[in-house]
Every structure is written in C-alpha cells, then in structure tokens.
Write a protein that holds these residues in place. Sequence first.
Motif, PDB file in Angstrom:
ATOM      1  N   GLU A 190      -3.955  21.485 -36.051  1.00 23.30           N
ATOM      2  CA  GLU A 190      -3.779  21.381 -34.601  1.00 23.30           C
ATOM      3  C   GLU A 190      -3.510  19.940 -34.162  1.00 23.30           C
ATOM      4  O   GLU A 190      -2.723  19.708 -33.229  1.00 23.30           O
ATOM      5  N   ALA A 193       0.131  19.228 -35.123  1.00 27.19           N
ATOM      6  CA  ALA A 193       1.018  19.979 -34.228  1.00 27.19           C
ATOM      7  C   ALA A 193       1.146  19.274 -32.887  1.00 27.19           C
ATOM      8  O   ALA A 193       2.239  19.186 -32.310  1.00 27.19           O
ATOM      9  N   PRO A 201      -2.778  22.227 -29.174  1.00 18.78           N
ATOM     10  CA  PRO A 201      -3.081  23.656 -29.251  1.00 18.78           C
ATOM     11  C   PRO A 201      -4.567  23.957 -29.109  1.00 18.78           C
ATOM     12  O   PRO A 201      -5.225  24.416 -30.043  1.00 18.78           O
ATOM     13  N   VAL A 204      -5.063  29.605 -28.354  1.00 15.94           N
ATOM     14  CA  VAL A 204      -4.023  30.284 -29.125  1.00 15.94           C
ATOM     15  C   VAL A 204      -2.703  30.281 -28.355  1.00 15.94           C
ATOM     16  O   VAL A 204      -1.627  30.106 -28.943  1.00 15.94           O
ATOM     17  N   ASP A 206      -1.682  27.969 -26.296  1.00 15.55           N
ATOM     18  CA  ASP A 206      -1.122  26.626 -26.465  1.00 15.55           C
ATOM     19  C   ASP A 206      -0.494  26.472 -27.842  1.00 15.55           C
ATOM     20  O   ASP A 206       0.555  25.841 -28.000  1.00 15.55           O
ATOM     21  N   ALA A 207      -1.159  27.039 -28.858  1.00 14.92           N
ATOM     22  CA  ALA A 207      -0.618  26.971 -30.223  1.00 14.92           C
ATOM     23  C   ALA A 207       0.732  27.675 -30.294  1.00 14.92           C
ATOM     24  O   ALA A 207       1.642  27.217 -30.997  1.00 14.92           O
ATOM     25  N   ARG A 208       0.877  28.780 -29.561  1.00 14.13           N
ATOM     26  CA  ARG A 208       2.169  29.480 -29.546  1.00 14.13           C
ATOM     27  C   ARG A 208       3.249  28.602 -28.908  1.00 14.13           C
ATOM     28  O   ARG A 208       4.406  28.595 -29.350  1.00 14.13           O
ATOM     29  N   ILE A 224       0.247  27.261 -38.042  1.00 13.82           N
ATOM     30  CA  ILE A 224      -0.627  26.231 -37.464  1.00 13.82           C
ATOM     31  C   ILE A 224      -2.081  26.594 -37.713  1.00 13.82           C
ATOM     32  O   ILE A 224      -2.563  27.636 -37.253  1.00 13.82           O
ATOM     33  N   LEU A 226      -6.002  26.134 -37.032  1.00 14.18           N
ATOM     34  CA  LEU A 226      -6.709  25.819 -35.792  1.00 14.18           C
ATOM     35  C   LEU A 226      -8.194  25.594 -36.020  1.00 14.18           C
ATOM     36  O   LEU A 226      -8.999  25.829 -35.112  1.00 14.18           O
ATOM     37  N   HIS A 241      -2.125  35.879 -34.694  1.00 18.74           N
ATOM     38  CA  HIS A 241      -3.301  35.007 -34.771  1.00 18.74           C
ATOM     39  C   HIS A 241      -4.343  35.669 -35.659  1.00 18.74           C
ATOM     40  O   HIS A 241      -4.734  36.817 -35.431  1.00 18.74           O
TER      41      HIS A 241
END
Length: 310
Positions: A190, A193, A201, A204, A206-208, A224, A226, A241
């Motif tokens: 994270e 990223a 992120p 989840v 935000d990670a997308r 990614i 996390l 996820h």
Amino acid sequence: MTDIQKSGVTILGIFAVDVTFLAPRLPAIGETLAGSGFVMGPGGKGSNQAVAAARAGGEVRFITKIGKDAFGDIGLKTWAEAGATARVQRIDSHPTGSAFIFVNDANGQNAIIVYAGASGTLSPDDLDLEKETIAASKVFVTQLEQPVDAALRGLEIARAAGTITVFNPAPATAFPDEIYRLSDYIAPNETEAAMLTGIAPGTVDDARKAGDALLAKGAKNALITLGGNGVLLHNATQSVHLPARAAGEVIDTTGAGDAFLGGFSAALSKGLDPVEAARYGSATAGISVTRRGAAASMPTAAEIEAFLRS
C-alpha cells in the motif's frame, strides 16, 4: 519455445545477510539503546521470494551476484536447503550484501536499511547470460533492490519469450514507464502504491482507484497487498479483494510481502488461476508473520495447504 515447455519460476534480485535487532523503538541519533534480541540470517527481497517460492512447492531459479566471502556462503547454503537453483556469479570486487533490520518487540513492525553489495552490480549483460533460463520459465519475478536497468532487461526477455511477468516495485524508486507495459502483474504494497499513484489505499475502494491508475500506466493486473486488510487483485474485467486470514499471533512482519509474492508466483507457475494464486500467496504470508526472521519464516507447501483447508 511454447508455453507447454515452460515450467517453474525464475527470480531476479539481491541477496543480503539480515542482521536483525529487536527493541522497543529506534534509537535517536547519538543514543545507545538496549535491545531485547538479535538474529542474523539470509535476506534480500529477491532471495526471500526465491526461498518462499521454493518452499511453497515451486521449481525455482534465482539470479543474483554474491561476494567471495562468508556471507556469500550463507546464500549458497540457504538456496540449497530451500531447493532453489542458484544462477549465481561470485565476484571479488564487492562484498555480499547486508541489511540492518529493526523490529519493534511489541508489535512486530519493522524498519530496514539495505546495502546491495555484489548484487548491486547486476547489469543487463548479466540478464542476457540468463536468457534461456528466463525463457524456459512459466513466471519471471523481479524487484528494484538491484539496478533498474537489470530489472528492465529481465522483463524484456521474459515478455519476448511469453513468460508471465511479476514486477514488485520495491523499494519504491523511479523506473522507466516501459516497465509498466512489461508487467503482467505489478505488485506493490500500500505504501508503494501510494508513491506510484498518489492515491493512498487506506480502504479497498481507494486501493481500486490506485489499481486503476496502475492499469492506466500499462500494467495488465494490479496486485496490491494491504497489510492486515489482505490483498486486492485488480484488472480491467475483475476486482477481487481477499481479506487477510490470521494463522496465529503476528510477531514479525519482516519478509511478509516476499512470502506473499513467493507463494503467489509458485502457485501461478503450477497453473492456479490468479485469484487462487493470490489466495495461496496470502496464506504463505499469513503463516510467515507468526515467525521470526525473513527467509527462516517461509512455510512449506504442506503448511500452506493445511492452513487453506482449515
């Protein structure tokens, strides 16, 4: 060379001997602080990933350089015991790499300083010498602890040969945009990223968004990690996820990302689909954080499969 003839995983990266100190905190400049423990053992992201992949059941080749010294001997012993084939040059001009690792003895969090040593001299020419090894592999993995131009050349060779490419942008540093386009999987944590995309992120969702940004740069898949929130596998057609699963008390997160990538690449090389390979990698990491050390914490295929069944 057809895909049917391909097998196993080739990993490019550094080897360094980890010297790990446990303490309640890092000392301030000029301060001497009493520690609560000390461990010395094999490390380096590439080497850790190679050990993890081999112990997870993969057929593994590891490309690196080491010095003609006692630390280099530790590397050769480590790969032999793990069952990884060493594609290694020993040189006189540089010592084997080393890493200082601080581990918080209360929560297992870590801080690391790495000197690549002999591995830091890896060059595109060295990768050309291993062209046949890379081309014969189902999966090729690299990171950024060795020089960027060596990583780039390895990815170029793999892509030209139709080998699946996994790029771990760690440590997060500048690299040519071409590397995105050569990456079937770009696999940051994270923090990395956020540095690559400007999107932290924290959730989840935000990670997308960070995954979308990595795809826009040319990667086929964003993978990614996390931390305690698991892992996200994100591409143009699906976004999955996988929550983290606890295998016990977390005592040392050193090498957790390497455990994940080793398990993931080993599973991918054995024909598991990407989601199941990510699940396998997550289980590998979940077990590793319940143990001290980096390479020493990597679980076997039997342990991983038992955990997945539990």
